[in-house]
Scaffold this motif. Sequence first.
Motif, PDB file in Angstrom:
ATOM      1  N   PRO A 200       0.840  -1.205   0.000  1.00  0.00           N
ATOM      2  CA  PRO A 200       0.000   0.000   0.000  1.00  0.00           C
ATOM      3  C   PRO A 200       0.870   1.249   0.000  1.00  0.00           C
ATOM      4  N   PRO A 201       0.392   2.303  -0.640  1.00  0.00           N
ATOM      5  CA  PRO A 201       1.187   3.533  -0.649  1.00  0.00           C
ATOM      6  C   PRO A 201       1.297   4.123   0.750  1.00  0.00           C
ATOM      7  N   ARG A 202       2.436   4.724   1.054  1.00  0.00           N
ATOM      8  CA  ARG A 202       2.627   5.339   2.365  1.00  0.00           C
ATOM      9  C   ARG A 202       1.899   6.675   2.401  1.00  0.00           C
ATOM     10  N   VAL A 203       1.161   6.867   3.516  1.00  0.00           N
ATOM     11  CA  VAL A 203       0.408   8.095   3.709  1.00  0.00           C
ATOM     12  C   VAL A 203       1.120   8.914   4.772  1.00  0.00           C
ATOM     13  N   PRO A 204       1.407  10.176   4.481  1.00  0.00           N
ATOM     14  CA  PRO A 204       2.087  11.012   5.489  1.00  0.00           C
ATOM     15  C   PRO A 204       1.249  11.111   6.768  1.00  0.00           C
ATOM     16  N   PRO A 205       1.894  11.190   7.939  1.00  0.00           N
ATOM     17  CA  PRO A 205       1.169  11.232   9.209  1.00  0.00           C
ATOM     18  C   PRO A 205       0.088  12.312   9.268  1.00  0.00           C
ATOM     19  N   ALA A 206       0.336  13.456   8.693  1.00  0.00           N
ATOM     20  CA  ALA A 206      -0.644  14.546   8.770  1.00  0.00           C
ATOM     21  C   ALA A 206      -1.916  14.241   7.989  1.00  0.00           C
ATOM     22  N   GLU A 207      -1.845  13.297   7.082  1.00  0.00           N
ATOM     23  CA  GLU A 207      -2.999  12.967   6.256  1.00  0.00           C
ATOM     24  C   GLU A 207      -3.690  11.681   6.684  1.00  0.00           C
ATOM     25  N   ARG A 208      -3.243  11.032   7.738  1.00  0.00           N
ATOM     26  CA  ARG A 208      -3.798   9.743   8.161  1.00  0.00           C
ATOM     27  C   ARG A 208      -5.110   9.863   8.911  1.00  0.00           C
ATOM     28  N   GLY A 209      -5.447  11.044   9.399  1.00  0.00           N
ATOM     29  CA  GLY A 209      -6.664  11.182  10.185  1.00  0.00           C
ATOM     30  C   GLY A 209      -6.322  11.522  11.622  1.00  0.00           C
ATOM     31  N   ALA A 210      -7.330  11.516  12.457  1.00  0.00           N
ATOM     32  CA  ALA A 210      -7.130  11.885  13.856  1.00  0.00           C
ATOM     33  C   ALA A 210      -8.063  11.073  14.738  1.00  0.00           C
ATOM     34  N   THR A 211      -7.689  10.945  15.978  1.00  0.00           N
ATOM     35  CA  THR A 211      -8.531  10.305  16.964  1.00  0.00           C
ATOM     36  C   THR A 211      -9.194  11.391  17.773  1.00  0.00           C
TER      37      THR A 211
END
Length: 139
Positions: A26-37
């Motif tokens: 799977p392509p790597r997603v930058p941390p800022a774009e991964r979502g939030a809790t």
Amino acid sequence: MSTEPDTRSGTGEGNPPDTPAPRAVPPRVPPAERGATRIADRVVAKIAAQAAREVLDVLPGKVPHAAVTVHHDIARVRVSLELAYPSDLAAQCADVRRRVALRIEECAGMTVPEVDIDIEHLHPAQLRPATAGRDRRLR
């Protein structure tokens, strides 16, 4: 007889034995774009109330209650207490403030700039654990 390689068993010329199929990475997603809790306000309020209980000698049926407002990662907390009197009210409130802020920062990762304390009721000091078994009341 057929001259084509047997690919059913994995031993033919077209497919070497015990070779796993390549996996799709799977392509790597930058941390800022991964979502939030997002932690609900009521969960943070429960953490605050539990932290207040840890500090105080809670009178039976007089557990602390907390209300919380969260904006981004900043929690504003209001704790309602019922305390025994006479006692050092200021010291108890300071202890509750410190513990509540610490627990919310540890458990929820939020900043707590202030903890407001409401003393709802003062109760005459009841039997303390040190005087258990004796019928001694302060008047």
